[in-house]
Design an enzyme around this catalytic site. Structure first.
Site, PDB file in Angstrom:
ATOM      1  N   HIS A 192       0.825  -1.035   0.062  1.00 42.20           N
ATOM      2  CA  HIS A 192      -0.014  -0.123  -0.079  1.00 42.20           C
ATOM      3  C   HIS A 192       0.885   1.253  -0.053  1.00 42.20           C
ATOM      4  O   HIS A 192       1.650   1.425  -0.928  1.00 42.20           O
ATOM      5  CB  HIS A 192      -0.875  -0.109   1.465  1.00 42.20           C
ATOM      6  CG  HIS A 192      -1.935   0.977   1.369  1.00 42.20           C
ATOM      7  ND1 HIS A 192      -2.446   1.669   0.208  1.00 42.20           N
ATOM      8  CD2 HIS A 192      -3.048   1.191   2.453  1.00 42.20           C
ATOM      9  CE1 HIS A 192      -3.585   2.439   0.421  1.00 42.20           C
ATOM     10  NE2 HIS A 192      -3.651   2.217   1.738  1.00 42.20           N
ATOM     11  N   HIS A 196      -1.744  -2.016 -10.350  1.00 36.39           N
ATOM     12  CA  HIS A 196      -2.788  -1.220  -9.326  1.00 36.39           C
ATOM     13  C   HIS A 196      -4.124  -2.199  -9.412  1.00 36.39           C
ATOM     14  O   HIS A 196      -4.333  -2.827 -10.427  1.00 36.39           O
ATOM     15  CB  HIS A 196      -3.112  -0.034  -9.688  1.00 36.39           C
ATOM     16  CG  HIS A 196      -3.651   0.719  -8.633  1.00 36.39           C
ATOM     17  ND1 HIS A 196      -4.967   0.833  -8.093  1.00 36.39           N
ATOM     18  CD2 HIS A 196      -3.187   1.730  -7.686  1.00 36.39           C
ATOM     19  CE1 HIS A 196      -5.073   1.625  -7.193  1.00 36.39           C
ATOM     20  NE2 HIS A 196      -4.053   2.118  -6.904  1.00 36.39           N
ATOM     21  N   ASP A 205       3.215   5.747  -6.928  1.00 40.28           N
ATOM     22  CA  ASP A 205       4.323   5.624  -6.096  1.00 40.28           C
ATOM     23  C   ASP A 205       5.547   5.207  -6.700  1.00 40.28           C
ATOM     24  O   ASP A 205       6.709   5.238  -6.293  1.00 40.28           O
ATOM     25  CB  ASP A 205       4.191   4.003  -5.148  1.00 40.28           C
ATOM     26  CG  ASP A 205       3.037   4.717  -4.131  1.00 40.28           C
ATOM     27  OD1 ASP A 205       3.190   5.987  -3.798  1.00 40.28           O
ATOM     28  OD2 ASP A 205       2.341   3.803  -3.594  1.00 40.28           O
TER      29      ASP A 205
END
Ligand code: CMC
Length: 446
Positions: free
Chosen positions: A278, A319, A375
């Protein structure tokens, strides 16, 4: 011959017709918003005293746990909107505090509302001196996310009236306090690990400037952040502010559904965010780039990922929701270029760009719809701004506090919500008789 129908077929509206092959009975279940209520399946039974049918959905891959008006995502089309506003427009034109207001209240603030909100946030940035001592108790090498989780949970003890969650004034002040104090606790965690004195908030500065001041100020009377860095922080906070029912938000909602105070619920969210699948992913991206070490090692690394040897995943790719591209990644990539103009290029960036190029043209990643996620680039920006790798997730947590609080309140005011309590399919042994062969010191015999 159709079997008996348990509930009458709705005369209007869409419905699902289900035939149970075990009994031959047919059932109708209403469809609303392309969704059926799994509780409606409970009427499907073989025997009258059966519990009734459930839905089995490990990891909630296809289960809506709430109705929400906050964030809209279309993963296939790469769309992300907060309260209807596209993320790219907010990232380009809004401030993080404006977005935080929007997430909670559903509308953009008026000038008066914004000024008051900003003033309130600014004047609640100080934390009780005991929080400082609390931070001192951590080891010199404590992970800042552990410090954040504990620090925010500790706030609950400083503001005991926050447990009056049904009082709107308590929710107002908790929202302000959490947004205001997260950067302060985060900066204290940073300075603790560095062995540097804590810097108190500066009420004359903007939200991102004040945060950077608490991080970087040394002996100067006022810290002046580079405006590119300050804007980068604000934009990254906007991008991370909410992402509908992700792992940490679901944690906040689930823990909050027990009617605990919001500090405790948000602490649970921070713990969930800490995980490498996460919020911890941007930290994992940087560690992966360090492990690769050089552009020439990339092909071997990609092969190892594909074959499942060594690193099993390309961190920063893929994702759960976005299966075309992550709209946040596009914005962050542009931001990354701006920041690197100030900081200078890093070797990490060369490796990252080549990794991205190879992965985007490789059949393995194309077939599985694995694109760079937000990210992949945020870590590069934070690295260029000289934040330590294990600090990246803390920055994510500050931003996500806005979304967690908006989602927590929405859950609380939703009349349909109850304490979160999933069902299970029991797979253990049936009843058996206890018979122990152990003999131990404190055994109590009756
Ligand atoms: N590298 C290589 N293969 C991957 C990756 C990856 N990053 N992600 C998924 N796969 C493969 C996976 O092995 C599986 O292959 P197969 O069909 O052969 O078994 C297939 O793609 C489907 O993967 P999945 O695990 O079913 O996908 P998921 O939706 O459960 O996982 C994810 C989503 C984000 C956990 C996963 O893609 C991942 O672990 N990525 C790396 C970690 C990461 O970057 N996380 C940050 C997410 S963005 C921040 C946020 O919103 O929290």
């Amino acid at each position: 011959m159709p079997g008996p129908t348990a509930t009458p077929t709705p005369t209007s509206g869409d419905h699902l017709e289900i035939k149970d092959s075990r009994t031959g009975k047919s059932y109708t279940v209403p469809i609303t918003d392309d969704t059926i209520r799994t509780a409606d399946l409970r009427q499907i039974k073989v025997k009258d005293d059966d519990f009734g049918m459930m839905g089995y959905d490990p990891a909630f891959m296809n289960t809506a746990s709430c109705r929400s008006a906050i964030t809209y995502i279309d993963g296939d089309k790469g769309i992300l909107r907060y309260r209807g506003y596209p993320i790219d427009q907010l990232a380009e034109k809004a401030s993080f505090l404006e977005v935080a207001w929007l997430l909670r209240h559903g509308e953009l603030p008026t000038q008066g509302q914004y000024d008051e909100f900003t003033h309130d946030i600014t004047y609640h940035t100080y934390v009780h001196e005991n929080i400082k001592q609390f931070m001192e108790g951590f080891r010199y090498d404590a992970h800042p996310m552990a410090m954040m989780t504990a620090g925010v949970a500790a706030l609950s003890s400083f503001y005991p009236t926050a447990k009056n969650i049904h009082d709107p004034r308590e929710r107002d002040i908790a929202f302000i306090r959490l947004l205001a104090k997260m950067p302060t606790i985060a900066a204290f965690a940073y300075r603790h690990v560095k062995g540097m004195p804590y810097v108190y908030p500066d009420n004359a500065l903007s939200y991102p400037d004040n945060f950077l001041s608490m991080i970087a100020r040394m002996s100067e009377s006022r810290y002046e952040a580079n405006p590119i860095y300050s804007r980068a922080i604000d934009v990254l906070f906007i991008l991370h502010a909410d992402h509908e029912q992700n792992c940490s938000t679901s944690a906040v909602r689930a823990v909050g559904s027990s009617h605990v105070d919001p500090y405790s619920a948000v602490a649970a969210g921070i713990a969930a965010l800490y995980g490498p699948l996460h919020g911890g992913a941007n930290e994992a991206v940087l560690r992966m780039l360090q492990e690769i070490g050089d552009v020439k090692n990339i092909p071997a690394f990609i092969e190892a990922v594909k074959s499942g040897k060594g690193e099993s995943k390309l961190m920063g790719f893929g994702h759960r929701v976005y299966k075309s591209y992550d709209p946040r990644a596009k914005i962050v990539k542009g931001l990354c270029d701006e920041v690197l103009k100030v900081s200078g290029a890093t070797q990490d960036m060369d490796i990252a760009l080549e990794l991205e190029r190879i992965a985007l043209s490789d059949e393995y990643f194309i077939k599985r719809k694995l694109y760079p996620n937000v990210d992949f680039y945020t870590g590069l920006i934070y690295r260029a701004m000289k934040f330590p790798t294990d600090y990246f997730t803390v920055l994510f947590a500050i931003a996500r506090t806005a979304g967690w609080m908006a989602q927590w309140e929405e859950m609380l005011l939703d009349k349909e919500q109850k304490i979160a309590r999933p069902r299970q399919i029991y797979t253990g042994p049936g009843e058996r008789i206890y018979k122990s062969s152990l003999d131990y010191k404190h055994k109590i015999s009756v």
